[in-house]
Structures are given as structure tokens and as C-alpha cells.
Design a protein around this motif. Structure first.
Motif, PDB file in Angstrom:
ATOM      1  N   GLN A 174       0.104  41.969 -34.315  1.00 29.76           N
ATOM      2  CA  GLN A 174      -0.541  41.064 -33.382  1.00 29.76           C
ATOM      3  C   GLN A 174      -0.657  39.655 -33.988  1.00 29.76           C
ATOM      4  OE1 GLN A 174      -2.429  43.981 -34.404  1.00 29.76           O
ATOM      5  NE2 GLN A 174      -1.243  45.155 -32.920  1.00 29.76           N
ATOM      6  N   GLN A 175      -0.819  38.686 -33.116  1.00 28.78           N
ATOM      7  CA  GLN A 175      -0.994  37.292 -33.545  1.00 28.78           C
ATOM      8  C   GLN A 175      -2.469  36.932 -33.524  1.00 28.78           C
ATOM      9  OE1 GLN A 175       1.632  33.723 -32.401  1.00 28.78           O
ATOM     10  NE2 GLN A 175       0.062  33.735 -30.811  1.00 28.78           N
ATOM     11  N   SER A 176      -2.893  36.202 -34.538  1.00 29.42           N
ATOM     12  CA  SER A 176      -4.271  35.721 -34.608  1.00 29.42           C
ATOM     13  C   SER A 176      -4.264  34.211 -34.761  1.00 29.42           C
ATOM     14  CB  SER A 176      -5.021  36.347 -35.798  1.00 29.42           C
ATOM     15  OG  SER A 176      -5.093  37.753 -35.662  1.00 29.42           O
ATOM     16  N   ALA A 177      -5.172  33.552 -34.051  1.00 25.10           N
ATOM     17  CA  ALA A 177      -5.316  32.105 -34.202  1.00 25.10           C
ATOM     18  C   ALA A 177      -5.691  31.790 -35.641  1.00 25.10           C
ATOM     19  CB  ALA A 177      -6.377  31.579 -33.248  1.00 25.10           C
ATOM     20  N   SER A 178      -5.076  30.755 -36.185  1.00 24.93           N
ATOM     21  CA  SER A 178      -5.288  30.421 -37.591  1.00 24.93           C
ATOM     22  C   SER A 178      -5.042  28.935 -37.801  1.00 24.93           C
ATOM     23  CB  SER A 178      -4.329  31.239 -38.471  1.00 24.93           C
ATOM     24  OG  SER A 178      -4.238  30.705 -39.767  1.00 24.93           O
ATOM     25  N   PRO A 179      -5.786  28.311 -38.721  1.00 21.87           N
ATOM     26  CA  PRO A 179      -5.510  26.896 -39.035  1.00 21.87           C
ATOM     27  C   PRO A 179      -4.096  26.683 -39.565  1.00 21.87           C
ATOM     28  CG  PRO A 179      -7.644  27.583 -39.927  1.00 21.87           C
ATOM     29  CD  PRO A 179      -6.962  28.822 -39.461  1.00 21.87           C
ATOM     30  N   GLU A 180      -3.465  27.753 -40.072  1.00 24.95           N
ATOM     31  CA  GLU A 180      -2.116  27.647 -40.604  1.00 24.95           C
ATOM     32  C   GLU A 180      -1.042  27.705 -39.515  1.00 24.95           C
ATOM     33  OE1 GLU A 180      -1.180  27.403 -44.030  1.00 24.95           O
ATOM     34  OE2 GLU A 180      -3.279  26.786 -44.067  1.00 24.95           O
ATOM     35  N   LEU A 181      -1.456  28.087 -38.297  1.00 25.83           N
ATOM     36  CA  LEU A 181      -0.484  28.293 -37.226  1.00 25.83           C
ATOM     37  C   LEU A 181      -0.613  27.203 -36.173  1.00 25.83           C
ATOM     38  CD1 LEU A 181       1.651  29.976 -35.721  1.00 25.83           C
ATOM     39  CD2 LEU A 181      -0.213  31.405 -34.836  1.00 25.83           C
ATOM     40  N   HIS A 182       0.473  26.459 -35.992  1.00 23.87           N
ATOM     41  CA  HIS A 182       0.516  25.400 -34.980  1.00 23.87           C
ATOM     42  C   HIS A 182       1.777  25.586 -34.145  1.00 23.87           C
ATOM     43  CE1 HIS A 182      -2.570  23.231 -37.321  1.00 23.87           C
ATOM     44  NE2 HIS A 182      -1.847  23.564 -38.380  1.00 23.87           N
ATOM     45  N   PHE A 183       1.779  24.994 -32.970  1.00 24.37           N
ATOM     46  CA  PHE A 183       2.957  25.002 -32.113  1.00 24.37           C
ATOM     47  C   PHE A 183       3.272  23.574 -31.706  1.00 24.37           C
ATOM     48  CE2 PHE A 183       1.314  29.262 -31.747  1.00 24.37           C
ATOM     49  CZ  PHE A 183       2.449  30.059 -31.700  1.00 24.37           C
ATOM     50  N   SER A 184       4.490  23.169 -31.988  1.00 26.52           N
ATOM     51  CA  SER A 184       4.933  21.843 -31.548  1.00 26.52           C
ATOM     52  C   SER A 184       5.622  21.981 -30.202  1.00 26.52           C
ATOM     53  CB  SER A 184       5.898  21.237 -32.570  1.00 26.52           C
ATOM     54  OG  SER A 184       7.127  21.940 -32.576  1.00 26.52           O
ATOM     55  N   GLN A 185       5.553  20.938 -29.404  1.00 23.86           N
ATOM     56  CA  GLN A 185       6.273  20.932 -28.137  1.00 23.86           C
ATOM     57  C   GLN A 185       6.817  19.537 -27.873  1.00 23.86           C
ATOM     58  OE1 GLN A 185       3.995  21.508 -24.495  1.00 23.86           O
ATOM     59  NE2 GLN A 185       2.065  21.182 -25.585  1.00 23.86           N
ATOM     60  N   VAL A 186       8.031  19.512 -27.375  1.00 22.98           N
ATOM     61  CA  VAL A 186       8.689  18.260 -27.004  1.00 22.98           C
ATOM     62  C   VAL A 186       9.037  18.379 -25.531  1.00 22.98           C
ATOM     63  CG1 VAL A 186      10.658  16.747 -27.383  1.00 22.98           C
ATOM     64  CG2 VAL A 186       9.604  17.936 -29.330  1.00 22.98           C
ATOM     65  N   LEU A 187       8.481  17.473 -24.727  1.00 24.18           N
ATOM     66  CA  LEU A 187       8.686  17.511 -23.291  1.00 24.18           C
ATOM     67  C   LEU A 187       9.886  16.659 -22.917  1.00 24.18           C
ATOM     68  CD1 LEU A 187       7.593  18.588 -20.635  1.00 24.18           C
ATOM     69  CD2 LEU A 187       6.082  16.592 -20.502  1.00 24.18           C
ATOM     70  N   LEU A 188      10.827  17.269 -22.232  1.00 26.67           N
ATOM     71  CA  LEU A 188      12.038  16.614 -21.744  1.00 26.67           C
ATOM     72  C   LEU A 188      12.070  16.777 -20.226  1.00 26.67           C
ATOM     73  CD1 LEU A 188      14.466  18.103 -24.424  1.00 26.67           C
ATOM     74  CD2 LEU A 188      13.496  15.789 -24.431  1.00 26.67           C
ATOM     75  N   PRO A 189      12.971  16.068 -19.532  1.00 32.77           N
ATOM     76  CA  PRO A 189      13.052  16.237 -18.080  1.00 32.77           C
ATOM     77  C   PRO A 189      13.307  17.697 -17.696  1.00 32.77           C
ATOM     78  CG  PRO A 189      14.264  14.293 -18.751  1.00 32.77           C
ATOM     79  CD  PRO A 189      13.866  14.997 -20.011  1.00 32.77           C
ATOM     80  N   GLN A 190      12.411  18.266 -16.931  1.00 35.19           N
ATOM     81  CA  GLN A 190      12.514  19.624 -16.403  1.00 35.19           C
ATOM     82  C   GLN A 190      12.606  20.693 -17.496  1.00 35.19           C
ATOM     83  OE1 GLN A 190      11.484  18.646 -13.246  1.00 35.19           O
ATOM     84  NE2 GLN A 190      12.770  20.326 -12.523  1.00 35.19           N
TER      85      GLN A 190
END
Length: 700
Positions: A174-190
Motif C-alpha cells: 500500500q501507499q502511505s502519504a510521506s514527506p519523501e513522496l511528491h508528485f510533479s505534474q506538467v499541464l499541456l493542452p488537453q
């Protein structure tokens, strides 16, 4: 549909990736999610997209369509109460609705092995071992993706909100929220590109694109999802999921929105994503399956007007073949085909593959697949042993099996009987001889032929080398050291095959080789006769059954197990008619159930009737009474040999009802409780379970 229906569905892509969940759309397992990507096919399966949490606004009223278990014990929201229907064919489809609106959702996972433009006939790379292909053959392109489509009907405009719930974790944990875990996102058209960053390490990149809608970044953690199936299994049962944002889509009546999830960074010039993309993906999969299995594609109207003329074209038979194809996958480490033993949690296993191969490949006439699998296993033969497990990245396979090598010979024999491919026999005969020499002279785990009776014995503590391979705390639950009955039945059948093959090869070789092979054929035949005489040591006249094992100190294990039935089910059987009939009489009364054979007689003091509890408790029950559905194939083979004129004492209907309507819809579970009502347990879809039904259902 008012109940929380927890039956399951499964999608696969031929690479080991899968999507899975429940009819009611609630996640109950660690293995439920919309994209588990096998980043090193078929291994390193990683959860990327758990699901899209949907809500619909119509005339100012917002209804939540999702359903979740929470650690607090709450079930919220309760979207399952708005579910109107669910269908599994041709792909999973849910329909939610109220008085003035209806919303459907479908999922499809396109086949992920894209053939190279060169390298032989269409589909050859998928089914042939690369060992037979030219070195110049290009590698295939591997593509992990999922298509999602929503369709809205109603009297007013609706606003659909889809919140992404994502992760980046091994499919077992299972996944647990952690200060070591981040998610990057790059928004492009559609589209939006997403990637986890875990302690400075980058995770698997993937992206989501859509045909219409506006995406709103809105990073937030959702804590403490509860997974009740894992609670039942005594495993971790809490999960945190991250939401990077949500998509808002305004839908007029009749509107459709299509989304695509794909592993990797966005391509500079991607294919156009449209509403037709989803339909085209379904049609492409149907075309692929029709080419493999040779059935005719017909629309629903044509089926009603012109029903199938043969059982081979019947819907249930086609569903069985479709189910079988889910297990055939590409392994990157050998650049060739392999067989996933079961979903969700198994990888590919040598023993399981060889047992399943006749049903998965020979019956449906996937001859090149069978040949490729046999060639690959033969290539990796070491010290007379065939691999039971391939490594994920490089290195040597694991050779922790006494039966895989003998099963390879038995399955090779079935392949040759079906194909008359004597050139392939000539190619593989040195491997056959290597196995024979290693067993006679001795090999790993002190596997050797006892010179006094020519039976195969083994002696290695703290391992379990037969199919009854459960180990708890470093100790095998059913150790079976010494001379197991089915191993020696396999050994007898192998010697018969060797004699037969040496004789045939002697007829097509040059004069020097011909004379040598003819003498070998005689020697193998003499050894088979010696083994057949010694097999009588397994006869228990008191119980009219076969001893399960002759132990190292020459004691006999008299437990009534299905291994005696396995011993009667091989192509060459060393037991006489009367003994075979008596064994089957006992097995029918003690082991046979509507879903397969029990692994132990219920009258035995060690019998455990329910497969439940902690991992240790379940492992102890695994081969102590639990029903294994793949064993029904061995029972049928033995019955047809010893009672050819008698009706089979087995009703297919419960097992077919299970296949169509229970557990994992459209597949067959690994095991069932030994006690009635024989609840399905273990893996929800098992290769050899499906394969043995395919192998024998047409004869019923």
C-alpha cells in the motif's frame, strides 16, 4: 444493483500490466486499480492510476458516483446505490442513473505488444521464442495504456467532475502519504504529465489526455482508504492516494468524453484521441483474438439470427479462450513469451506453465506459442533441471522444482503427438538426454535415481520441490522427501517417451547415429520396465489407493491426496487397470468436489476445510484440504483411461457458473475451500484452472 457487489473484473495487456476492481466500483484489494504497469514486463508492476472519482451535477444537484471504504468503518460516498447495471462483455461497463439522467463508463486496456515491421509473419514475435528468430529481428514496441469512456444521456446539461487518484508503488504494497513522496505534474493542452518523486528518485512517468474538458490542478492527499479483502487475508489494509487535480467536463445529452492513460512522457506528435479511439481499440482486440483462435467475428444481430453451428464457436467457448489469452505475456528478460500463473499477485512459473500449456496452446492450436515456450524452457535447462521461476532482471532462473523437468518432457510429448514435428524433437532431444542423465547420475537437491529400484528420490531439507510447495517459517508444510508418487509416475512416462523418441530418430538419422539411437531406445524401454515393476511399491492394498510418498527411511505415507490421481493421468501410465479403478473410486468419494479435487481427504486428522486467516494459517491450509480446480483435468484423464465406457461423475455446471458469474467474472479462481459451499479463494484468475477446463470441456 442495490447491494455492494464485490465480484471482480480484470483487464490485461499481454505485458503483465492489468486493471482490476469490483462490480460495485469499490476498491477492496491492494491489487485494485485502473493501471498497474509492468515496467519490466511482466514484472515490476506499479500502481500509477488508482481510479477517477466521479461526480455529476444536473440542475444544480451534485451526486457522487464513487464508493469507498474508509478506515473509520464508513462507506462514503455510496455511488453504488445509483448503479443500474454492469456488464463485462466485451469490456467492463457501468451505468449509473436517476430519473432524468444516465451516465455510462467503459474501460479497455489495449494489447501492449506492438509488432516490429520486420521479423517474420504477423504475430510471430509474440508467439515464437526469440531463440528461433534471426538475430537481426527488431525488438517490439511495448505500450502500456488504458482508455476510459463516459457517455451521458439526460434531459438537461450535466457537469462531470473526474478527480484523479494516483500512486507510485509496488503492486504488493500500500501507499502511505510521506514527506519523501511528491508528485510533479506538467499541464499541456488537453493532457497532463505526472511523475512521482520519492526521496529524490524519479518514479515512472505517465500522462493522461482527454477529448474535452478543463483540468484544474488541486493537489491533495486522501488518507486512510480501507481494503477489506486484505483485512480478511491478514495483510496491510490501509492506503493513502494522492490527487493532483480534477477534470471538469460539460456534457450535453448524447455527449461522449474519452480519456487515455499512457505510460511514458507525451509524444511530440501523438495519434489523434477521439470518441472513435475507444471503439477502434475494442475492434482491434476482437480482431487480434479472432486471428489467434480462428473464430469468426459476428455482431450481436447476426448471432441471434444465425446461432453458432459448432461448440467451438459458442460464446462460452470464446470467453474461455479470451480468458486463457490473459495469461500469455511477453517477458523482457528472455525477449519471448511466458505465462502468468495467476492474477493478481503471481508471476510466471515453470511448473504452472507446463501444466497449463496443453489447454492454453495445444487445444486452441496455438502451435507456435507452445513451441516457443518449450524451446525457451529447454534452452534454460541446467544440470537436468528446468526453471521454475525466471529472474526479473538478468541472472540465472531459479531451479527449485523436481517436477518441472519431467513435466517438460511430458508436455513435449503431447506437443509432438499433436504436431508430428519431428524436426523439433531432433532439436530438443539433447535436452531430453541431459535430463535423463542428470536424474540417473544425480543433480541438485540430491535428486537421483535409486539404483535398487530405479525410482526417483530426493533429499533436501527446508525446501519443497513438488507442486505442494508451501513453506512456513522455513519448514515445508508437506515436505514429501523421498519418492513422491506423481514424480515417479512422471519418470516412468518420461522413460517411455525417451524410448519412443530414440526409436523414431533412429529411423531418420544416418547409419552410425541410427544404430546408437536404436540401442538407446532399448535401454530406455528396459529402464521403464524396471520402474513399472517398482511402482507397485506405491500400492496400498488396505486402502486400495496409492501411497503418497515412500519416505527416506522407506516408510510409506498413506494420506489420501490427489497425487495418486495425477499418477494415473499421464500419457504413459504404469499402473494396471484394477488398481486405477480402485484409486478413482476412493478419489471420487474423498476428494472430488464440484470445483476440482481436494488436496487431502477430509477424514485425515491434518485436514483443514477452510482457506482463511493470517498468511501463515492460509499457507498451512494450502495443500491440506483446499480444492484445486486444475486437478479436475487429471481426474478426467484418469477416468477416461480406466472407465472409458462409464459417464464422468462430474457436473460441469457449478464450475461454469463460477466462470461466468462468480469471483472474477470471466475467469476461474486458483482454489476453493475444501468444505462446502466451497467458496472461491486465492488468486481470482489462475492459468492452469482455465487451461484444464479448455482442455476437457468440449468433450463433456
Amino acid at each position: 444493483m442495490a447491494d455492494l457487489d464485490q465480484r471482480e473484473w480484470l483487464l490485461t495487456n499481454g505485458l503483465g500490466s492489468f486493471a482490476s476492481g469490483t462490480v460495485s466500483d469499490v476498491r477492496t484489494r491492494t491489487y485494485h486499480g485502473w493501471l498497474f504497469a509492468a515496467t519490466n514486463p511482466p514484472s515490476e508492476r506499479t500502481l500509477l492510476l488508482s481510479h477517477l472519482e466521479a461526480s455529476l451535477e444536473v440542475q444544480g444537484k451534485v451526486v457522487a458516483l464513487g464508493t469507498n471504504y474508509w478506515g473509520s468503518g464508513r462507506i462514503e460516498p455510496t455511488g453504488y446505490q445509483l448503479l443500474r447495471s454492469f456488464d463485462i462483455n466485451p469490456v467492463p461497463k457501468w451505468i449509473w442513473g436517476d430519473d432524468n439522467w444516465q451516465l455510462s463508463r467503459q474501460l479497455v486496456m489495449p494489447y501492449g505488444l506492438v509488432e516490429p515491421e520486420k521479423g517474420g509473419e504477423k504475430g510471430a514475435f509474440s508467439f515464437l521464442s526469440p531463440l528461433s528468430l534471426p538475430s537481426s529481428t527488431p525488438h517490439p514496441t511495448l505500450c502500456h495504456r488504458l482508455l476510459i469512456q463516459y457517455r451521458y444521456e439526460g434531459t438537461e446539461v450535466g457537469i462531470l467532475r473526474l478527480r484523479l487518484l494516483i500512486g507510485d508503488r509496488d503492486f504488493h504494497h500500500q501507499q502511505s502519504a510521506s514527506p519523501e513522496l511528491h508528485f510533479s505534474q506538467v499541464l499541456l493542452p488537453q493532457q497532463v504529465c505526472l511523475q512521482a518523486i520519492i526521496g529524490g528518485r524519479f518514479g515512472t512517468p505517465w500522462h493522461l489526455r482527454w477529448t474535452q474538458g478543463d483540468y484544474q490542478p488541486d493537489g491533495v492527499w486522501y488518507w486512510d482508504y480501507r481494503l477489506p479483502e486484505e483485512t480478511q487475508r491478514g495483510l496491510g489494509d490501509r492506503e493513502d492516494l494522492y490527487s493532483p487535480g480534477y477534470l471538469i467536463v460539460t456534457l450535453k445529452p448524447g455527449d461522449v468524453v474519452t480519456l487515455e492513460v499512457r505510460v511514458g512522457f507525451p509524444e511530440p506528435h501523438p495519434d489523434l484521441l477521439s470518441c472513435e479511439t475507444f471503439t477502434e481499440a475494442i475492434e482491434a482486440e476482437e480482431e487480434r483474438l479472432s486471428q489467434i483462435f480462428g473464430w469468426e467475428r459476428r455482431d450481436e444481430g447476426d448471432r441471434k439470427e444465425n446461432p453458432p453451428l459448432s461448440y467451438a464457436q459458442s460464446p462460452i467457448w470464446q470467453q474461455l479462450l479470451k480468458a486463457s489469452d490473459r495469461f500469455v505475456v511477453y517477458r523482457a528478460s528472455i525477449t519471448g513469451p511466458t505465462v502468468i500463473a495467476g492474477y493478481h499477485w503471481f508471476n510466471d512459473w515453470g511448473r504452472d506453465t507446463l501444466i497449463a500449456l496443453p489447454g492454453l496452446a495445444l487445444v486452441p492450436q496455438r502451435v507456435e506459442l507452445a513451441k516457443g515456450l518449450l524451446r525457451t524452457f529447454g534452452y534454460y535447462c541446467r544440470q537436468g533441471l528446468i526453471p521454475n521461476v525466471f529472474p526479473d532482471v538478468g541472472g540465472e532462473p531459479f531451479y527449485n522444482s523436481i517436477d518441472a523437468a519431467l513435466l517438460w518432457i511430458e508436455t513435449l510429448g503431447l506437443y509432438l503427438e499433436a504436431t508430428q514435428d519431428w524436426q523439433f524433437l531432433a532439436e530438443q532431444f539433447p535436452v531430453v538426454q541431459q535430463i535423463h542423465k542428470a536424474f540417473v547420475g544425480g543433480t541438485r537437491y540430491n535428486i537421483h535415481v535409486d539404483a535398487t529400484d530405479w525410482l526417483v528420490s530426493w533429499n533436501a531439507r527446508n525446501v519443497a520441490l513438488t507442486w505442494m510447495d508451501a513453506v512456513v517459517g522455513g519448514e515445508p508444510v508437506t515436505p514429501r522427501l523421498g519418492k513422491p508418487v506423481e514424480i515417479n509416475a512422471l519418470w516412468y512416462s518420461a522413460l517411455c517417451w525417451l524410448s519412443q523418441w530414440a526409436e523414431r530418430l533412429s529411423q531418420i538419422q544416418d547409419s552410425n547415429s541410427s544404430e546408437r539411437l536404436a540401442k538407446q531406445a532399448q535401454r530406455y524401454a528396459q529402464q521403464a520396465q524396471q520402474v513399472q515393476v517398482s511402482l507397485q511399491k506405491f500400492w496400498n492394498p488396505k486402502l486400495c489407493y496409492l501411497y503418497d510418498t515412500i519416505e527416506l527411511d522407506d516408510r510409506r505415507n498413506c494420506q489420501i491426496r490427489p497425487n495418486a490421481v495425477l499418477a494415473l493421468s499421464l500419457h504413459h501410465c504404469g499402473f494396471p487397470q484394477e488398481q486405477g479403478r480402485q484409486v478413482l473410486t476412493v478419489a471420487t468419494s474423498s476428494l472430488l468436489t464440484p470445483y476440482g479435487l481436494r488436496s487431502l481427504d477430509p477424514a485425515d486428522p491434518q485436514y483443514i476445510g477452510k482457506y482463511q486467516g493470517t498468511p501463515e494459517e492460509r499457507d498451512r491450509a494450502y495443500h491440506q484440504g483446499t480444492v484445486w480446480s486444475w486437478l479436475i483435468g487429471a481426474f478426467i484423464r484418469a477416468w477416461e483411461r480406466f472407465y472409458p465406457e462409464e459417464p464422468l461423475p462430474f457436473d460441469w455446471q457449478p464450475l461454469l457458473e463460477h466462470f461466468l458469474h462468480d469471483a472474477c467474472l470471466g475467469s476461474i479462481s486458483e482454489i476453493f475451500d475444501g468444505d462446502a459451499p466451497h467458496q472461491p479463494k486465492g488468486a481470482i484468475a489462475q492459468a492452469w484452472s482455465v487451461a484444464e477446463v479448455i482442455r476437457y470441456l468440449p468433450k463433456s
